[in-house]
Design a protein around this motif. Structure first.
Motif, mmCIF file in Angstrom:
data_model
loop_
_atom_site.group_PDB
_atom_site.id
_atom_site.type_symbol
_atom_site.label_atom_id
_atom_site.label_comp_id
_atom_site.label_asym_id
_atom_site.label_seq_id
_atom_site.Cartn_x
_atom_site.Cartn_y
_atom_site.Cartn_z
ATOM 1 N N SER A 1 0.827 -1.214 0.000
ATOM 2 C CA SER A 1 0.000 0.000 0.000
ATOM 3 C C SER A 1 0.859 1.261 0.000
ATOM 4 C CB SER A 1 -0.895 0.020 1.239
ATOM 5 O OG SER A 1 -0.133 0.291 2.413
ATOM 6 N N ASP A 2 2.174 1.087 0.235
ATOM 7 C CA ASP A 2 3.129 2.204 0.347
ATOM 8 C C ASP A 2 2.840 3.076 1.561
ATOM 9 O OD1 ASP A 2 4.413 1.352 -1.957
ATOM 10 O OD2 ASP A 2 3.237 2.647 -3.270
ATOM 11 N N ILE A 3 2.120 2.535 2.533
ATOM 12 C CA ILE A 3 1.860 3.263 3.790
ATOM 13 C C ILE A 3 2.594 2.508 4.902
ATOM 14 C CG2 ILE A 3 0.104 4.047 5.425
ATOM 15 C CD1 ILE A 3 -1.834 4.104 3.013
ATOM 16 N N ASN A 4 3.687 3.055 5.347
ATOM 17 C CA ASN A 4 4.577 2.328 6.250
ATOM 18 C C ASN A 4 4.455 2.722 7.716
ATOM 19 O OD1 ASN A 4 5.768 0.883 4.067
ATOM 20 N ND2 ASN A 4 6.952 2.719 3.554
ATOM 21 N N MET A 5 3.605 3.694 8.004
ATOM 22 C CA MET A 5 3.417 4.089 9.402
ATOM 23 C C MET A 5 2.117 4.865 9.546
ATOM 24 S SD MET A 5 4.363 3.918 12.482
ATOM 25 C CE MET A 5 5.980 3.169 12.267
ATOM 26 N N ILE A 6 1.391 4.611 10.631
ATOM 27 C CA ILE A 6 0.186 5.356 10.974
ATOM 28 C C ILE A 6 0.262 5.680 12.460
ATOM 29 C CG2 ILE A 6 -2.331 5.301 11.186
ATOM 30 C CD1 ILE A 6 -2.436 3.434 8.797
ATOM 31 N N SER A 7 0.080 6.929 12.812
ATOM 32 C CA SER A 7 0.109 7.298 14.226
ATOM 33 C C SER A 7 -1.127 6.749 14.927
ATOM 34 C CB SER A 7 0.169 8.823 14.372
ATOM 35 O OG SER A 7 -1.014 9.421 13.860
ATOM 36 N N CYS A 8 -1.038 6.668 16.241
ATOM 37 C CA CYS A 8 -2.098 5.988 16.990
ATOM 38 C C CYS A 8 -2.668 6.878 18.092
ATOM 39 C CB CYS A 8 -1.542 4.696 17.581
ATOM 40 S SG CYS A 8 -2.793 3.427 17.873
ATOM 41 N N ASP A 9 -2.746 8.169 17.826
ATOM 42 C CA ASP A 9 -3.347 9.046 18.827
ATOM 43 C C ASP A 9 -4.873 8.923 18.781
ATOM 44 O OD1 ASP A 9 -4.476 11.451 17.074
ATOM 45 O OD2 ASP A 9 -2.486 10.954 16.313
ATOM 46 N N TYR B 1 -5.907 11.725 3.958
ATOM 47 C CA TYR B 1 -6.837 11.642 5.091
ATOM 48 C C TYR B 1 -6.079 11.638 6.419
ATOM 49 C CZ TYR B 1 -10.860 10.015 7.844
ATOM 50 O OH TYR B 1 -11.878 9.890 8.772
ATOM 51 N N LEU B 2 -4.964 10.927 6.457
ATOM 52 C CA LEU B 2 -4.193 10.839 7.700
ATOM 53 C C LEU B 2 -3.597 12.178 8.108
ATOM 54 C CD1 LEU B 2 -2.351 7.449 7.051
ATOM 55 C CD2 LEU B 2 -4.218 7.849 8.667
ATOM 56 N N ALA B 3 -3.531 13.104 7.157
ATOM 57 C CA ALA B 3 -2.917 14.410 7.428
ATOM 58 C C ALA B 3 -3.909 15.471 7.879
ATOM 59 C CB ALA B 3 -2.185 14.890 6.167
#
Length: 576
Positions: A36-44, A86-88
């Protein structure tokens, strides 16, 4: 063993169902097939809330938007393209504007032609009140989602079809991502998104799961993001699958995970839970019994490798899909004595004395060897317990033998039918006709549809037939936690005659044709895809079939070799 039982005269796996594949735009979108080329997602906390919302919106659009249904978009790929933006987002308003723009670009919707109507056969309607919440979505996004809901849809869908004449969903065009990394965070959240929404819109028993399914995404999105390695990712997926409380939610994970979680080797014992004790009830392979070190039938297992047995059982419950506690213990019994070592240290009680022993463990290839089966190994389908009482074991039944069997048993005053097994043939109608004095409704089903996923309607009742001169003696049907799916359906049919009594303990509570689900990394699972109910709408899922008299085996009875349910059946026929 995995099998699929259909309530017709044929057995079909939903995976064997094939449909001529058309040419869809989505098929040509081959991006992200390995990553998916998404290597990190924050978890707040706010990010989890946003992803929870996206999970529900993504799934709703997947199954309700005409453009997705028509195969114009690969919906996994559109998620991966959308996620970085969306994550931004920083505010709820920015989030809603971003969602609106994304969905609005899929193409216009009329907002007309589809209104869910509650009819006399409606079981439940989709739980879509949340899309109208303008305090969450704002008016523009909420209105767009409502218009999508109200837009007329065709009967075909790129991602879902329904098994002909049966009605359980068949999920298609779902990418496997078999070679993807478990560190791919886009595929991690996709896994939760995909499974959550399949259950949300196509599982007929959401109402009896035991909790609000719409609370699930936030919990498991957070867990799967925080998972430290491939083992923890798969463990999280297994826990999520377990939460639907369905014995037919069989799972297939990669061998490395299964070996690490359960162990590759098995002790050579069949385990039964009696009065909440794990009791040795037999041997998997009698030829491997070692007289000097092996446990004996009737030994009570109190500890495994220093861990209290009941504590291990509680630990495994969160990862053992099953409909009720009795069925869950049966599932756990098959994994309780697994290890990666060549032996297990077992603490056990025998004759009121506590002892311990290191018992050998074997790989499946050694334990489950094929052997020649002699006629003495096969339990006879029917026999006479006395001159007045017949006994039928449906684990070896064949339809062709039913007429002969019933002719021979006709002179008896009562017949005991043992359904504590997997029926070897479909005798729901062929056997029922001999014991019914009149045509009798015994079941009905519920199904959803692609026009309004999540709307379930009842079918017309199914009837047990009768012959001109039926058997007029008493019928007693034996059931327990091994009575599952076809066995439960058979019990419902046979038990609907006025001369029948059903006795025993709680059945599996997993009744209905199976639908399969493919998840990323080649993980697969399944669920009961068609709801099965009594004619009055009474549930069978989780609760099992209706039992007239509860007879559970006692520890003392087992140790003395008694079959207490069978003994009670004989008493009923003798009027004692």
């Amino acid at each position: 063993m995995k099998y699929f039982l259909l309530f017709t005269f044929i057995f079909i796996s939903s995976f064997s169902y094939s449909q001529k594949k058309g040419v869809f735009i989505a098929d040509s979108d081959t991006a992200f097939s390995k990553s998916s080329d998404i290597n990190m997602i924050s978890c707040d906390e706010q990010q989890i809330k946003n992803l929870d919302l996206l999970c529900k919106v993504w799934g709703f659009v997947k199954y309700y938007h005409p453009s997705i249904a028509a195969g114009k978009y690969n919906w996994d790929n559109e998620l991966f393209r959308f996620l970085p933006k969306y994550l931004a987002v920083k505010t709820n308003e920015e989030r809603n504007d971003t969602l609106f723009s994304w969905i609005n670009n899929l193409g216009p919707v009329s907002g007309k032609g589809n209104k869910i109507k509650i009819k006399s056969n409606t079981k439940c309607v989709p739980n879509l009140d949340w899309i109208s919440d303008t305090t969450v979505f704002g008016s523009d996004l909420s209105n767009l989602l409502v218009n999508i809901k109200n837009t007329k849809r065709k009967k075909q869908h790129y991602y879902v079809s329904f098994l002909e004449n049966i009605g359980n969903p068949v999920f298609k065009n779902e990418r496997l991502y078999k070679d993807a990394s478990f560190n791919d965070f886009g595929i991690r959240v996709l896994t939760v998104f995909r499974y959550y929404n399949i259950i949300e819109y196509f599982f007929p028993h959401k109402n009896v799961i035991g909790e609000n399914w719409q609370d699930i995404p936030a919990e498991f999105i957070e867990k799967i993001i925080l998972a430290e390695n491939d083992f923890d990712v798969q463990k999280t997926i297994l826990e999520m699958i377990t939460r639907i409380n369905d014995t037919q939610a069989k799972t297939n994970f990669n061998e490395a995970f299964s070996n690490e979680f359960y162990g590759r080797n098995y002790a050579n014992y069949k385990i039964s839970f009696i009065e909440n004790y794990a009791v040795v009830s037999g041997y998997i392979n009698p030829s491997l019994v070692a007289k000097n070190v092996d446990l004996q039938i009737g030994d009570i297992i109190m500890g495994i490798e220093g861990e209290n047995t009941l504590k291990k059982v509680e630990r495994l419950k969160n990862y053992s899909p099953a409909s009720n506690d009795f069925s869950k213990l049966n599932v756990i019994s098959q994994d309780l004595l697994r290890t990666n070592k060549r032996s297990l240290n077992i603490t056990f009680v025998r004759n009121n004395k506590t002892s311990s022993s290191n018992v050998p463990c074997y790989p499946p290839s050694s334990l489950y060897t094929k052997k020649e089966i002699s006629s003495s190994d096969i339990k006879p389908t029917w026999r006479f317990l006395t001159s007045e009482i017949g006994y039928i074991f449906l684990g070896t039944i064949e339809n062709r033998d039913v007429p002969k069997m019933m002719r021979e048993l006709r002179p008896t005053s009562g017949i005991i039918i043992d359904l504590r097994c997997v029926p070897s043939d479909f005798v729901v109608f062929s056997l029922s006709q001999y014991i019914h004095i009149q045509k009798t409704a015994f079941a009905k089903f519920s199904k959803t549809n692609i026009q309004n996923p999540g709307e379930f309607t009842f079918t017309k009742p199914v009837y047990a037939p009768k012959i001109k001169h039926p058997y007029n003696g008493k019928i007693v049907i034996l059931v327990n936690e091994l009575t599952q799916d076809l066995a439960e359906y058979t019990a419902m049919s046979l038990g609907s005659t006025s001369t029948a009594t059903i006795i025993g303990s709680t059945t599996s509570g997993a009744n209905g044709n199976v639908s399969d689900v493919i998840l990323p990394w080649g993980i697969s699972t399944s669920f009961s895809g068609v709801g099965v109910y009594y004619p009055d709408g009474k549930e069978t899922q989780r609760v099992g079939v209706t039992i007239d008299e509860i007879i559970r085996p006692s520890l003392s009875g087992f140790l003395f070799g008694r079959d207490e349910a069978l003994e009670k059946a004989v008493q009923i026929i003798k009027n004692k």
